[in-house]
Design a protein around this motif. Structure first.
Motif, PDB file in Angstrom:
ATOM      1  N   TYR A 113       0.843  -1.190   0.000  1.00 31.03           N
ATOM      2  CA  TYR A 113       0.000   0.000   0.000  1.00 31.03           C
ATOM      3  C   TYR A 113       0.881   1.243   0.000  1.00 31.03           C
ATOM      4  O   TYR A 113       1.816   1.341   0.794  1.00 31.03           O
ATOM      5  N   SER A 114       0.597   2.188  -0.901  1.00 33.66           N
ATOM      6  CA  SER A 114       1.381   3.413  -0.990  1.00 33.66           C
ATOM      7  C   SER A 114       0.471   4.588  -1.322  1.00 33.66           C
ATOM      8  O   SER A 114      -0.466   4.447  -2.116  1.00 33.66           O
ATOM      9  N   ASP A 159       2.792   4.331   4.552  1.00 35.62           N
ATOM     10  CA  ASP A 159       2.800   3.213   3.609  1.00 35.62           C
ATOM     11  C   ASP A 159       2.987   1.906   4.368  1.00 35.62           C
ATOM     12  O   ASP A 159       3.508   1.887   5.489  1.00 35.62           O
ATOM     13  N   GLU A 206      -8.393  -4.608   0.347  1.00 38.99           N
ATOM     14  CA  GLU A 206      -8.361  -3.342   1.062  1.00 38.99           C
ATOM     15  C   GLU A 206      -7.640  -3.515   2.391  1.00 38.99           C
ATOM     16  O   GLU A 206      -7.677  -4.581   3.012  1.00 38.99           O
ATOM     17  N   ARG A 207      -6.979  -2.451   2.844  1.00 33.12           N
ATOM     18  CA  ARG A 207      -6.106  -2.554   4.011  1.00 33.12           C
ATOM     19  C   ARG A 207      -6.842  -3.058   5.255  1.00 33.12           C
ATOM     20  O   ARG A 207      -6.366  -3.961   5.942  1.00 33.12           O
ATOM     21  N   ARG A 228      -4.096   1.969  -6.418  1.00 37.89           N
ATOM     22  CA  ARG A 228      -4.478   0.659  -5.908  1.00 37.89           C
ATOM     23  C   ARG A 228      -3.237  -0.058  -5.423  1.00 37.89           C
ATOM     24  O   ARG A 228      -2.116   0.240  -5.871  1.00 37.89           O
ATOM     25  N   PRO A 229      -3.386  -0.990  -4.495  1.00 34.59           N
ATOM     26  CA  PRO A 229      -2.208  -1.701  -3.972  1.00 34.59           C
ATOM     27  C   PRO A 229      -1.556  -2.579  -5.028  1.00 34.59           C
ATOM     28  O   PRO A 229      -2.207  -3.052  -5.967  1.00 34.59           O
TER      29      PRO A 229
END
Length: 205
Positions: free
Chosen positions: A40-41, A172, A191-192, A46-47
């Motif tokens: 993730y950034s 991140d 999703e995170r 999107r990742p």
């Protein structure tokens, strides 16, 4: 950075004993496990999701093989790192040029060996949870390492690690799910919040 099957020694009912839990992570080489890593950034819409194999070889080398969506092999052998990606020129460098990276990689090596004193050269180490679901948090001691890394969180259940999450100071994050065969084994979309739930208690699908 390689998650390995743990031994079956029970933890104390009151909660995870740190020495016992770290000792459980030790596994004689050679060994390997499949992984899916989600990056993730704030710079990405999107990742990034990659999958492959992590290997701890008999000669002590640590190898990360990305098999999808591209092919790349990273090898850590002593103080030397090599990175080879299909279609690109190989890159090689020494950890002498990156002391903060040396600390990070040394921590993974210490976990593989079950070596708490070596781990604590670079990190403050804490454990929480229970035998059913436990968590190890590694917080950097060194200033240079703190600039690159806020902490490493290792989640596991019973006798097996489930995820390694690397949190960076800018927000991140990289989450490596272990022992899974592909992105289809993780929450979709990854999703995170859903992935964090999957790592900690198996929910999120």
């Amino acid at each position: 950075m390689i998650a390995l099957t743990l031994t079956a020694t029970p933890l104390r009912a009151a909660g995870p004993d740190l020495d016992t839990l770290i000792a459980r992570l030790a596994r004689p080489a050679p060994d390997s496990t499949s992984f899916v890593e989600v990056r993730y950034s704030s710079l990405l819409d999107r990742p990034i999701v990659v999958s492959g194999q992590l290997e701890h070889q008999a000669d002590g080398a640590l190898v990360r093989r990305v098999e999808s969506p591209y092919q790349e092999v990273t090898v850590l052998q002593g103080e030397n790192v090599s990175v080879e990606r299909a279609g690109s020129k190989p890159r090689r460098f020494s950890l002498d040029r990156a002391p903060e990276l040396r600390g990070m990689l040394a921590s993974f090596g210490a976990l593989l060996k079950g070596d708490r004193p070596m781990l604590e050269q670079y990190f403050a180490v804490t454990a929480s949870g229970s035998d059913a679901r436990w968590e190890i948090t590694l917080t950097p001691r060194n200033g240079k390492l703190k600039q690159r890394l806020s902490d490493i969180v290792v989640n596991g259940a019973g006798d097996r690690p489930r995820c390694f999450a690397l949190h960076e100071p800018d927000g991140d994050e990289s989450v490596m799910a272990l022992g899974v065969t592909g992105p289809g084994d993780l929450p979709a979309p990854p999703e995170r919040q859903a992935l964090e739930a999957w790592c900690t208690d198996g929910t999120g699908h």
